[in-house]
Design a protein around this motif. Sequence first.
Motif: not given
Length: 459
Positions: A22, A25-26, A29, A33-34, A37
Amino acid sequence: MKMQNTVLLDIFKNVIKDNLPKIESAVTSGSVDDLKSLGSVVQAIRSAAKVVSVTPVVDLCKSLEGFISRSVDAGVRLSELEQNFFSTVAELLSQFVAVEAADIPEAVADNNSVIKDLSDHFEKAVTAALPAAVKEEPKKQKVFFDPVLVDLFKIELESHTKVLEKGLVEAEGETSNEKLEPLMRSAHSIKGAARIVGIHQAVGLAHAMEDVLSFAIKGEIKLTADHIDLLLKGNDLFKVIAELPVDGIIPGIEEKVGEINELSSLLQAAQKGEMVKPARKDTAPAAETGAPPPQSTPQPEAIAAPPQPPVQQQPAKQEKKEDALFVRVLAENLNRLLGLAGEIKIQAKFTKPFRGYLLAAKQTFREATRIEESLESRIEEMGVTQDLAGELDGMREVLERLEWSINMMIDKFDVFSRNIERLSDSLGNQVVESKMRPIADGLHGIPRMVRELAKDSGK
């Protein structure tokens, strides 16, 4: 204690391992929004690090949370430089996953300077990016709660509150260590789960309950009906929390913070022998009318003379243990498992026709054997037996091997067919039994109800 620390470190390692994808991935990006999370992920790692007392990682996560909160509030994406720093954090955490759980503290110590540099960088980035007016309000930092950890906390509450309620009602008549130790462990488990999530009010209440039970086990205090009342009241609060949805736990606790703090204070006073009864809601109307409650005078006598010694002369009851541990499975997964078990059971029935095919092959073989014998007799009549003797012997040997193979396959297939049918039936029955809840799950509250009824009626 060393084994317990290793278990906690293993949980800390698994939290990092589960959340590393996670983070990567964040960071890749970099969107707002990421980042939201990502805040939940960092908060989960910080909570786990706090439990195992890995202070450098806790400090790093705090600085990351502040930086993420600032970026989310400002609606700013991660720059390329910031992505590089976050990638360094991910690489650092992956080093902790690569080592054994027991070696994590040493790995943290080896990377202490790198962790400190990263923490300083993100703290400076927050202060440098915010205007002066905002610097004076650090309390605006958002607190992220990992919904997965909160759900696990709810599961822990559902499991341990049942153990506490049943055990506390039984312990009122028999306060042996064998009865109290499982209760103390349940309170300790609730405390640990609340600490991982970061619900500090629940940590304080569970800790106070654990201390009362611990003092009772050591013999420093004797549990009375009033102690049991306090512990049951605390357990009731945890049951209420367990029934709340994930997003309603924090507001629900804030509504009951006064009741939680009051009960924690009463439990702490009980550890010193200062018993103060909590105000009961059902006695309030009697106080307003001026009528004295009928139970106020006899209760001190019950506190002063707990019949402890004769009860502890019954060690035979100590062998009554809790049932086997339960594993929580999603209903969807259990339904899917039940469907697969049903399909296996049906497919097992389809093996029976294959035995018929083997028997048909055996019948065909017998016809071939009769033809071979007929052919051999005709050859003898024609007087060419000597010329074809070798070929006849070879054909006869092949037919004998084929007969042996067919008989062996039929025997083994019979064994296989019976076993697969028996196992499929057993699997189906076990899955159906797993879906059935024990009747005790619906009756666990009856002893508590009887106790309260007896107490209210003075019997």
